[in-house]
Design a protein around this motif. Structure first.
Motif, short mmCIF file in Angstrom:
data_model
loop_
_atom_site.label_atom_id
_atom_site.label_comp_id
_atom_site.label_asym_id
_atom_site.label_seq_id
_atom_site.Cartn_x
_atom_site.Cartn_y
_atom_site.Cartn_z
N GLY A 161 0.81 -1.21 0.00
CA GLY A 161 0.00 0.00 0.00
C GLY A 161 0.83 1.25 0.00
O GLY A 161 1.02 1.91 -1.03
N ILE A 162 1.39 1.58 1.17
CA ILE A 162 2.10 2.85 1.32
C ILE A 162 3.39 2.91 0.50
O ILE A 162 3.84 3.99 0.12
CB ILE A 162 2.40 3.10 2.82
CG1 ILE A 162 2.62 4.58 3.07
CG2 ILE A 162 3.58 2.27 3.30
CD1 ILE A 162 2.49 4.97 4.50
N GLY A 163 3.98 1.73 0.21
CA GLY A 163 5.22 1.74 -0.56
C GLY A 163 5.03 1.46 -2.03
O GLY A 163 5.98 1.57 -2.81
N ASN A 164 3.82 1.10 -2.44
CA ASN A 164 3.62 0.68 -3.82
C ASN A 164 2.44 1.37 -4.49
O ASN A 164 2.60 2.32 -5.24
CB ASN A 164 3.45 -0.85 -3.84
CG ASN A 164 3.31 -1.44 -5.23
OD1 ASN A 164 2.68 -0.87 -6.11
ND2 ASN A 164 3.88 -2.60 -5.46
N MET A 165 1.23 0.88 -4.21
CA MET A 165 0.07 1.34 -4.97
C MET A 165 -0.24 2.82 -4.77
O MET A 165 -0.59 3.53 -5.72
CB MET A 165 -1.15 0.48 -4.62
CG MET A 165 -1.03 -0.94 -5.16
SD MET A 165 -2.56 -1.90 -5.05
CE MET A 165 -2.58 -2.33 -3.33
N THR A 166 -0.11 3.31 -3.54
CA THR A 166 -0.37 4.74 -3.32
C THR A 166 0.68 5.61 -4.01
O THR A 166 0.39 6.70 -4.49
CB THR A 166 -0.40 5.07 -1.82
OG1 THR A 166 0.81 4.61 -1.21
CG2 THR A 166 -1.58 4.39 -1.13
N GLN A 167 1.93 5.11 -4.07
CA GLN A 167 2.99 5.85 -4.76
C GLN A 167 2.75 5.86 -6.27
O GLN A 167 2.91 6.89 -6.93
CB GLN A 167 4.35 5.23 -4.45
CG GLN A 167 4.73 5.19 -2.98
CD GLN A 167 4.85 6.57 -2.38
OE1 GLN A 167 5.26 7.53 -3.03
NE2 GLN A 167 4.51 6.69 -1.10
N ALA A 168 2.38 4.70 -6.82
CA ALA A 168 2.08 4.62 -8.25
C ALA A 168 0.90 5.51 -8.60
O ALA A 168 0.87 6.16 -9.66
CB ALA A 168 1.78 3.17 -8.64
N ASN A 169 -0.08 5.57 -7.69
CA ASN A 169 -1.25 6.42 -7.92
C ASN A 169 -0.87 7.89 -7.91
O ASN A 169 -1.33 8.68 -8.77
CB ASN A 169 -2.30 6.13 -6.83
CG ASN A 169 -3.62 6.79 -7.13
OD1 ASN A 169 -3.89 7.91 -6.70
ND2 ASN A 169 -4.46 6.09 -7.87
N ALA A 170 -0.01 8.29 -6.97
CA ALA A 170 0.45 9.68 -6.92
C ALA A 170 1.22 10.05 -8.17
O ALA A 170 1.07 11.15 -8.72
CB ALA A 170 1.32 9.88 -5.68
N ALA A 411 -1.72 2.54 -10.12
CA ALA A 411 -1.72 3.69 -11.02
C ALA A 411 -3.08 3.93 -11.67
O ALA A 411 -3.38 5.05 -12.09
CB ALA A 411 -0.66 3.50 -12.11
N THR A 412 -3.92 2.91 -11.73
CA THR A 412 -5.16 3.01 -12.52
C THR A 412 -6.44 2.91 -11.70
O THR A 412 -7.53 2.92 -12.27
CB THR A 412 -5.18 1.90 -13.59
OG1 THR A 412 -5.00 0.62 -12.96
CG2 THR A 412 -4.06 2.11 -14.60
N MET A 413 -6.34 2.84 -10.36
CA MET A 413 -7.54 2.69 -9.54
C MET A 413 -7.58 3.69 -8.39
O MET A 413 -6.54 4.20 -7.97
CB MET A 413 -7.60 1.26 -8.95
CG MET A 413 -7.84 0.17 -9.97
SD MET A 413 -7.91 -1.46 -9.18
CE MET A 413 -9.33 -1.26 -8.09
N ALA A 414 -8.80 3.97 -7.89
CA ALA A 414 -8.96 4.79 -6.69
C ALA A 414 -8.55 3.96 -5.48
O ALA A 414 -8.86 2.77 -5.39
CB ALA A 414 -10.41 5.24 -6.55
N LEU A 415 -7.87 4.60 -4.51
CA LEU A 415 -7.22 3.82 -3.46
C LEU A 415 -7.51 4.28 -2.03
O LEU A 415 -6.70 4.07 -1.14
CB LEU A 415 -5.70 3.84 -3.67
CG LEU A 415 -5.18 3.24 -4.97
CD1 LEU A 415 -3.70 3.54 -5.13
CD2 LEU A 415 -5.41 1.75 -5.00
N ASP A 416 -8.65 4.89 -1.78
CA ASP A 416 -8.92 5.41 -0.44
C ASP A 416 -8.83 4.32 0.62
O ASP A 416 -8.19 4.50 1.67
CB ASP A 416 -10.32 6.05 -0.40
CG ASP A 416 -10.37 7.34 -1.19
OD1 ASP A 416 -9.28 7.86 -1.52
OD2 ASP A 416 -11.48 7.80 -1.51
N MET A 417 -9.44 3.16 0.38
CA MET A 417 -9.43 2.08 1.36
C MET A 417 -8.03 1.48 1.49
O MET A 417 -7.58 1.18 2.60
CB MET A 417 -10.44 1.00 0.97
CG MET A 417 -10.68 -0.03 2.06
SD MET A 417 -12.04 -1.17 1.67
CE MET A 417 -13.44 -0.05 1.64
#
Length: 476
Positions: A161-170, A411-417
C-alpha cells in the motif's frame, strides 16, 4: 457499519497522540541514553557516507544502503505532507517537524545499529536484517519471536500500500495533470521498469537508487531554492510567523496564511505526524536496508543511515516549507470549493510564484521521481519481511513479480481504502519496533560507546596529530 469509516477511525487511533508521543519519547530517551552522540557526531556521520572499509561483509556499499533507505523515505510526504501539515497545523508545524527529526536521528541510529548487529546471511549468501531479526536474536524467546513475526507481517502488508500502490497512484495522477499522460501508460511503464530492477535483487535496487535519489534530490533542491531566493524579501516575515505559531497557545497567522488558526498542540501534532511519516524514524523500515551494507561495525552504519533523517526532514521538507512560507500562498482559499488550498496544489502555487505555469511540470516530475524511488525502496523492505515469514526463495521471487504487477493496479484505480489499510499497518510496525529499541537500548549504548572509544576517538586523535605534524613541517 461503514467499513471505510471503521478503517479511517482505526487509522486515526493508530496515528493518534499516544503513538506520536511514544515515537518522539523513544527518540528523546535514546538521545539522552547515548549522551547526545548522534547529535555530536552528525558531521562525522556525513563523512562516513562515502567511506568504505576494505573487505567487509555485506551486499551493497554504505552509500547505496543510505540511498536505498532514502529512496523509500524521500517521497510524496516531502511535497504533499509538508503542505498539508502547514495548513492543518499552521506554519509552526514546520518547527515541530524539525524537532521530531532531531530526536529521530537517535531513533534511526539505534534501529540501524541493531539491524547490523543481529543480521544473518540467507540461503543465497545475502544479508538479511532489520527489527524482526533484532527481536528474535536480541530479545529472544517466545516474546522476541512473536514480535518479529508481527513486525514482518505488518511491514510486508504495508509495502503493497504505502510503498507501492499509493505511490504509483500519486505518480500517475501527477503525470496526468502535468503532462496529460493517461494513467494506464504510466502504470505500464512503472510496472515494466519495476520488474526490470526488482527481479535482480538488492544490488540492482542499490545501484539504481544510488543514481536516482541524488539526481531527484538535487533537482528538487534547486527548484525550491530558486523559489526561496526569488522571494527572499518575504522570507524573514515567513520565518517569524513559523516560530511564533509553533509556540503560541492559539494564534492567527499574520503575514503568512492569514486564514489559518492553530494552537501549539495542533501545530505539534501535525508537525510530528508528518515528520515521522516522511522520515520513518521509529517505524523500523530503514534499518532493513542498513543490514545489507558492507560495514565493519554496527555503529558505523548506524551513523551513515542516521543522516537519512537529516536529509529527508531537515533539508528536503525544510525547503518545501520555506518555499511555501516565503511565497505568501499559505492560507489561499480555493474559490471553487471555499476551502483552504492544501497538499500538492499548495506546493504548485508556491512554485508558481516563480515558475508560473511551469510549476506544475516541476512538481509532476518531482513527484514521479520520488514515487518511483519509494516503490523500489519499499519492495526491499517488504521482500525481506516476506523472506523472514516464509524462508522460501520461490516465494520471494513470486513476491517481487506480484509487487511489480501491483504498481499497475495502483496507477489506474482509486485507493482510499488501500491507503487507510496500509497507513494503519505502517503505524502498527512502530509498536514492536519501539518496544525492541527500548528493550535493547543497553545493546545500542554498548556498541555506541565502544565505537566512540576505539574508533572515533582514535580517528580524531590521528587527525590532530597529522595537523600538528603539518604545522611543524611548515614552521621548519
Amino acid at each position: 457499519m461503514d467499513f471505510a469509516k471503521l478503517l479511517a477511525d482505526i487509522n486515526n487511533f493508530v496515528w493518534g497522540p499516544v503513538m506520536l508521543a511514544l515515537l518522539v519519547g523513544t527518540g528523546v530517551f535514546l538521545t539522552v541514553r547515548l549522551h547526545f552522540l548522534p547529535w555530536r557526531n552528525l558531521f562525522y556521520a556525513m563523512k562516513l557516507i562515502f567511506t568504505k572499509k576494505g573487505e567487509t561483509e555485506g551486499d551493497i556499499t554504505p552509500f547505496q544502503s543510505l540511498m536505498t533507505a532514502l529512496s523509500a523515505t524521500i517521497g510524496t510526504g516531502n511535497i504533499v505532507g509538508v503542505a498539508t501539515a502547514m495548513v492543518l497545523g499552521g506554519p509552526g508545524a514546520l518547527v515541530w517537524m524539525w524537532i521530531s527529526a532531531a530526536f529521530g536521528l537517535s531513533t534511526k541510529y539505534g534501529e540501524s545499529v541493531l539491524a547490523v548487529k543481529y543480521r544473518e546471511t540467507n540461503s543465497i549468501g545475502e544479508m538479511s536484517g532489520g527489527p524482526m531479526y533484532a527481536m528474535r536474536n536480541g530479545i529472544g524467546g517466545t516474546v522476541g519471536k512473536v514480535m518479529g513475526v508481527m513486525f514482518a507481517f505488518f511491514a510486508a502488508t504495508a509495502s503493497f500500500g504505502i510503498g507501492n500502490m499509493t505511490q504509483a497512484n500519486a505518480m500517475a495522477t501527477a503525470l496526468e495533470s502535468g503532462f496529460f499522460v493517461p494513467t494506464w501508460i504510466t502504470g505500464t511503464v512503472v510496472m515494466v521498469a519495476s520488474l526490470i530492477v526488482l527481479t535482480r535483487g538488492i544490488r540492482s535496487i542499490g545501484a539504481v537508487s544510488g543514481v536516482v535519489v541524488p539526481a531527484m534530490s538535487v533537482f528538487y533542491f534547486c527548484m525550491t531554492l530558486i523559489v526561496i531566493v526569488m522571494n527572499i524579501s518575504s522570507l524573514p516575515a515567513g520565518l517569524s510567523e513559523i516560530f511564533r505559531m509553533a509556540f503560541s497557545f492559539e494564534a492567527v497567522a499574520g503575514g503568512v496564511g492569514g486564514s489559518i488558526i492553530a494552537t501549539i498542540l495542533t501545530s505539534m501534532r501535525w508537525g510530528v505526524a508528518r515528520g515521522v511519516f516522511s522520515n520513518e524514524a521509529g517505524l523500523g523500515s530503514a534499518p532493513i536496508a542498513a543490514a545489507a551494507a558492507q560495514t565493519d561495525h554496527p555503529a558505523r552504519q548506524g551513523y551513515v543511515n542516521m543522516t537519512g533523517t537529516f536529509f529527508d526532514t531537515m533539508i528536503v521538507c525544510m525547503l518545501t516549507g520555506l518555499a511555501i512560507s516565503s511565497s505568501g500562498v499559505l492560507g489561499t482559499v480555493d474559490p471553487a470549493t471555499g476551502k483552504l488550498v492544501s497538499g500538492v496544489q499548495l506546493t504548485v502555487l508556491a512554485l508558481g510564484t516563480v515558475f508560473g505555469e511551469y510549476a506544475k511540470y516541476v512538481v509532476a516530475v518531482s513527484l514521479a521521481l520520488f514515487s518511483f524511488s519509494t516503490i523500489l525502496g519499499w519492495e526491499y523492505y517488504g521482500e525481506k519481511s516476506f523472506e523472514y515469514l516464509f524462508k522460501n526463495r520461490r516465494a520471494v521471487m513470486g513476491y517481487r513479480v506480484v509487487y511489480s504487477l501491483a504498481t499497475y493496479v495502483g496507477a489506474t484505480m482509486a485507493l482510499d481504502m488501500v491507503w487507510n489499510i496500509s497507513d494503519t499497518m505502517n503505524g502498527l510496525m512502530a509498536i514492536p519496533n519501539l518496544i525492541c529499541l527500548l528493550w535493547l537500548s543497553k545493546d545500542i549504548a554498548d556498541v555506541t560507546f565502544d565505537y566512540e572509544k576505539n574508533v572515533v576517538a582514535l580517528e580524531k586523535k590521528s587527525v590532530e596529530n597529522n595537523c600538528k605534524d603539518t604545522f611543524a613541517d611548515t614552521n621548519q
